[in-house]
Write an enzyme that holds these catalytic residues in place. Sequence first.
Site, PDB file in Angstrom:
ATOM      1  N   HIS A  10       0.802  -1.252   0.080  1.00  0.00           N
ATOM      2  CA  HIS A  10       0.131   0.020  -0.096  1.00  0.00           C
ATOM      3  C   HIS A  10       0.845   1.279  -0.139  1.00  0.00           C
ATOM      4  O   HIS A  10       1.592   1.522   1.010  1.00  0.00           O
ATOM      5  CB  HIS A  10      -0.893  -0.091   1.242  1.00  0.00           C
ATOM      6  CG  HIS A  10      -1.936   1.042   1.177  1.00  0.00           C
ATOM      7  ND1 HIS A  10      -3.102   0.843   0.604  1.00  0.00           N
ATOM      8  CD2 HIS A  10      -2.036   2.055   1.458  1.00  0.00           C
ATOM      9  CE1 HIS A  10      -4.128   1.824   0.623  1.00  0.00           C
ATOM     10  NE2 HIS A  10      -3.264   2.706   1.355  1.00  0.00           N
ATOM     11  N   ALA A  11       0.652   2.019  -0.916  1.00  0.00           N
ATOM     12  CA  ALA A  11       1.491   3.183  -1.199  1.00  0.00           C
ATOM     13  C   ALA A  11       1.404   4.300  -0.011  1.00  0.00           C
ATOM     14  O   ALA A  11       0.398   4.567   0.584  1.00  0.00           O
ATOM     15  CB  ALA A  11       1.270   4.237  -2.537  1.00  0.00           C
ATOM     16  N   HIS A  61       0.428  11.807  -6.364  1.00  0.00           N
ATOM     17  CA  HIS A  61      -0.139  11.918  -4.913  1.00  0.00           C
ATOM     18  C   HIS A  61       0.661  11.793  -3.567  1.00  0.00           C
ATOM     19  O   HIS A  61       0.859  12.685  -2.614  1.00  0.00           O
ATOM     20  CB  HIS A  61      -1.354  10.811  -4.692  1.00  0.00           C
ATOM     21  CG  HIS A  61      -2.041  10.798  -3.506  1.00  0.00           C
ATOM     22  ND1 HIS A  61      -3.208  11.518  -3.375  1.00  0.00           N
ATOM     23  CD2 HIS A  61      -1.852  10.149  -2.467  1.00  0.00           C
ATOM     24  CE1 HIS A  61      -3.665  11.447  -2.088  1.00  0.00           C
ATOM     25  NE2 HIS A  61      -2.774  10.558  -1.464  1.00  0.00           N
ATOM     26  N   GLU A  62       1.622  10.801  -3.619  1.00  0.00           N
ATOM     27  CA  GLU A  62       2.611  10.650  -2.670  1.00  0.00           C
ATOM     28  C   GLU A  62       3.594  11.848  -2.529  1.00  0.00           C
ATOM     29  O   GLU A  62       3.974  12.158  -1.348  1.00  0.00           O
ATOM     30  CB  GLU A  62       3.346   9.200  -2.705  1.00  0.00           C
ATOM     31  CG  GLU A  62       2.190   8.083  -2.668  1.00  0.00           C
ATOM     32  CD  GLU A  62       1.475   7.936  -1.584  1.00  0.00           C
ATOM     33  OE1 GLU A  62       1.821   8.447  -0.507  1.00  0.00           O
ATOM     34  OE2 GLU A  62       0.174   7.398  -1.739  1.00  0.00           O
ATOM     35  N   HIS A  92       2.468  14.528  -0.578  1.00  0.00           N
ATOM     36  CA  HIS A  92       2.673  14.521   0.909  1.00  0.00           C
ATOM     37  C   HIS A  92       4.035  14.739   1.215  1.00  0.00           C
ATOM     38  O   HIS A  92       4.084  15.660   2.289  1.00  0.00           O
ATOM     39  CB  HIS A  92       2.414  12.758   1.454  1.00  0.00           C
ATOM     40  CG  HIS A  92       0.902  12.686   1.215  1.00  0.00           C
ATOM     41  ND1 HIS A  92      -0.107  13.010   2.042  1.00  0.00           N
ATOM     42  CD2 HIS A  92       0.405  11.536   0.737  1.00  0.00           C
ATOM     43  CE1 HIS A  92      -1.108  12.410   1.707  1.00  0.00           C
ATOM     44  NE2 HIS A  92      -1.109  11.324   0.988  1.00  0.00           N
ATOM     45  N   GLU A 122      -4.123  15.028   1.728  1.00  0.00           N
ATOM     46  CA  GLU A 122      -4.646  14.135   0.657  1.00  0.00           C
ATOM     47  C   GLU A 122      -4.669  15.012  -0.741  1.00  0.00           C
ATOM     48  O   GLU A 122      -4.663  14.437  -1.874  1.00  0.00           O
ATOM     49  CB  GLU A 122      -5.789  13.527   0.710  1.00  0.00           C
ATOM     50  CG  GLU A 122      -6.005  12.484   2.019  1.00  0.00           C
ATOM     51  CD  GLU A 122      -4.956  11.504   2.158  1.00  0.00           C
ATOM     52  OE1 GLU A 122      -4.433  11.156   0.917  1.00  0.00           O
ATOM     53  OE2 GLU A 122      -4.238  11.318   3.123  1.00  0.00           O
ATOM     54  N   HIS A 153     -10.698   0.607   5.388  1.00  0.00           N
ATOM     55  CA  HIS A 153     -10.583   1.567   6.263  1.00  0.00           C
ATOM     56  C   HIS A 153     -11.637   1.388   7.702  1.00  0.00           C
ATOM     57  O   HIS A 153     -11.444   1.846   8.639  1.00  0.00           O
ATOM     58  CB  HIS A 153     -10.934   2.889   5.811  1.00  0.00           C
ATOM     59  CG  HIS A 153     -10.052   3.233   4.573  1.00  0.00           C
ATOM     60  ND1 HIS A 153      -9.995   2.669   3.347  1.00  0.00           N
ATOM     61  CD2 HIS A 153      -8.967   4.223   4.431  1.00  0.00           C
ATOM     62  CE1 HIS A 153      -8.936   3.193   2.907  1.00  0.00           C
ATOM     63  NE2 HIS A 153      -8.252   3.950   3.472  1.00  0.00           N
ATOM     64  N   TYR A 180     -10.834  12.012   2.439  1.00  0.00           N
ATOM     65  CA  TYR A 180     -10.776  11.704   1.092  1.00  0.00           C
ATOM     66  C   TYR A 180     -11.868  12.661   0.288  1.00  0.00           C
ATOM     67  O   TYR A 180     -11.712  12.906  -0.754  1.00  0.00           O
ATOM     68  CB  TYR A 180     -10.783  10.150   0.618  1.00  0.00           C
ATOM     69  CG  TYR A 180      -9.734   9.667   1.046  1.00  0.00           C
ATOM     70  CD1 TYR A 180      -8.335   9.665   0.652  1.00  0.00           C
ATOM     71  CD2 TYR A 180      -9.804   8.801   2.210  1.00  0.00           C
ATOM     72  CE1 TYR A 180      -7.316   8.977   1.239  1.00  0.00           C
ATOM     73  CE2 TYR A 180      -8.825   7.933   2.865  1.00  0.00           C
ATOM     74  CZ  TYR A 180      -7.447   8.251   2.370  1.00  0.00           C
ATOM     75  OH  TYR A 180      -6.398   7.638   2.726  1.00  0.00           O
TER      76      TYR A 180
END
Length: 621
Positions: A349-350, A379-380, A383, A407, A511, A521
């Site tokens: 999971h990234a 996306h990552e 962060h 996010e 989740h 999200y």
Amino acid sequence: MEWRVAAIISLWLIAGAYSFPSVSDSFENDLESQARLFLAEYDRQSSEKCFNAANANWNYATDIRDETEKIKLQKSLENSKFQKEAWKNITIQFKTRENFQDPVLVRTLKKIAIIGTSASALPEERLKEFKQLQNTMSKIYSTAKTCAYEDVTECNLSLDPDLTKIMKESRDEQQLRHAWKEWHDKVGVPIRQYYKPYVDFSNEIAKTNNFSDAGAFWLREYESETFKEEIEQLWQTLKPFYQQMHAYVRAKLRDTYGDQFTEDGLIPAHLLGNMWAQSWENIYSLVVPFPEKTSIDVTEQMKQQGYTPLKMFQVSDEFFTSLGLIPMPPEFWKESLLEKPNDREVVCHASAWDFCNRKDFRIKQCTVVTTKDLITVHHEMGHVQYYLQYKDQPLIFRRGANPGFHEAVGDTLALSVITPKHLKEIGLLDDSTPIDDYETSINFLLSMALEKIAFLPFGYLIDKYRWDIFDGTVEPSNYNAHWWKLRREYQGIKPPVERSEENFDAGAKYHVPADVEYLRYFVSKVIQFQFHRSLCLEAGQYDPEDPRKPLHNCDIYRSKAAGSKLAAGLAMGSSRPWPEAMKVMTGQDKMDASAIREYFKPLEDWLILQNAKLAQPPGWQ
Ligand SMILES: *[C@@H]1O[C@H](CO)[C@@H](O)[C@H](O)[C@H]1NC(C)=O
Ligand SMILES: *[C@@H]1O[C@H](CO)[C@@H](O)[C@H](O)[C@H]1NC(C)=O
Ligand SMILES: *[C@@H]1O[C@H](CO)[C@@H](O)[C@H](O)[C@H]1NC(C)=O
């Protein structure tokens, strides 16, 4: 340690010598000085504990073994223990903290006090029990195996990659139905018995922190008394557009799976290309508006050009730095895990990591060379960019302005990267591909909507469902009925097979058993378009009056003006309430759905016409 004593004495002297306020004021001022010293020491120690925990967690996630798991747990407990001690110290030493003059001090102490108790508010035995319960649910989820459709005695299919692939690629209704039922039965049913105890624990923790229930506890991070109403309001604004899309997709799916549809207007949940029907981009080929026109999938191009995972991250880094943002530091490139290793088990999971020492930032991602992963890379990286921007804040403020902000950063940039214009610019779309025509735009916008708009009701209802459970609106005897009530009402979908209170279908979504708040999200999906609009205006790439500069084809690449506007908001971390960060980034201090509507306007108009033609009244019973 010595410096601390000396500093206290000298501050004491300064206060005594140079100020003559009333006795109680001077007492408060001394207390505030003490609090500052306490915080400096807290920051130092807490950073160290946080680093140790992150490091141990990383070692586990990139090399799953009993040994690494043990150390991870131990370091995490050490950190919890420390935080609890800090909380105790604060409550004893700074009883009057809410009356301090310095608002930053008040905010800092308040945040630490909550963080300190959240994990460890329970007595030690109960805490252990709670962790055990969480582990049990997570383990059921992550180790579940299901049986194959072709041969029901072969029972070793995992969610990833087996079921995910079936949901994505299969167009065989029976096979999809089987995969859906297998997953929901094998995961949801066994988790059900643990959920009520989990709810009780969560509420107990919330109450210890003086929140009414666990839902209110989650919502604290949004710092608004009316946040639930604001979210519902946003949804109501977006719902008509969602319903248009729902009606169009339903009509198209009817062409493929005709006999699955009835008069109720609901879409069976197994036909949307995703186990949870949460985003629909995998059925793009079934619903593409203009099949003969270009669609934006650059996977083949990337492969032909010899793209590697590393190259994808370099491309992303180049985009960030083109805006004048901070390049990834050497430690990032040295320590990150960007590909799935084949000599050990890892958590694929990234995720993006902040090691709390202002130096180490990493990403862990089992990257594959595809368009979708190129977006995930951004996306990552978003962060990590956030981590870098706020790294000089005190540890307690090194967080998103609210969880949705964190996010949204990478997604905002990805909205530029994925435009046909940008893909051409970086050589991933052939120069001769026509991209400015109407049909290609509609294709593009629909593919975006299948991901972003289809997600909205789902992103909302996961937590709405849990708020209703936490605050007692829904009884355990109604857990599954309520889940499907919300799924029907918000998403317009229905289960492909009959369900009962034996089932616990919410538990089949990561989740829920993993105890992760989800509203972030939904918030992210809304505000990333506000960010995008604002940055595009700043970059001069969007003009509401000029049809040649639509929002959906805006690329902020190389705009230092846009970059500095973004950076100014990110650098604040959570030091101020989020509306202030939003004001800096967008000029607005509220969430607002108008940016999404603007972005998708051409598609919405097209869908309305199309649905009228197909005689598809939007909505469902
Ligand atoms: C709490 O206070 C005690 C006694 O002053 C001190 O020894 C300890 O380091 C403090 N711990 C934290 C986490 O603030
Ligand atoms: C599942 O098991 C069957 C037979 O037991 C085996 O042939 C197959 O390769 C296995 N599949 C996976 C994904 O491990
Ligand atoms: C909650 O409120 C009570 C009573 O006002 C107080 O004693 C307690 O310290 C508070 N707990 C937290 C975690 O703030």
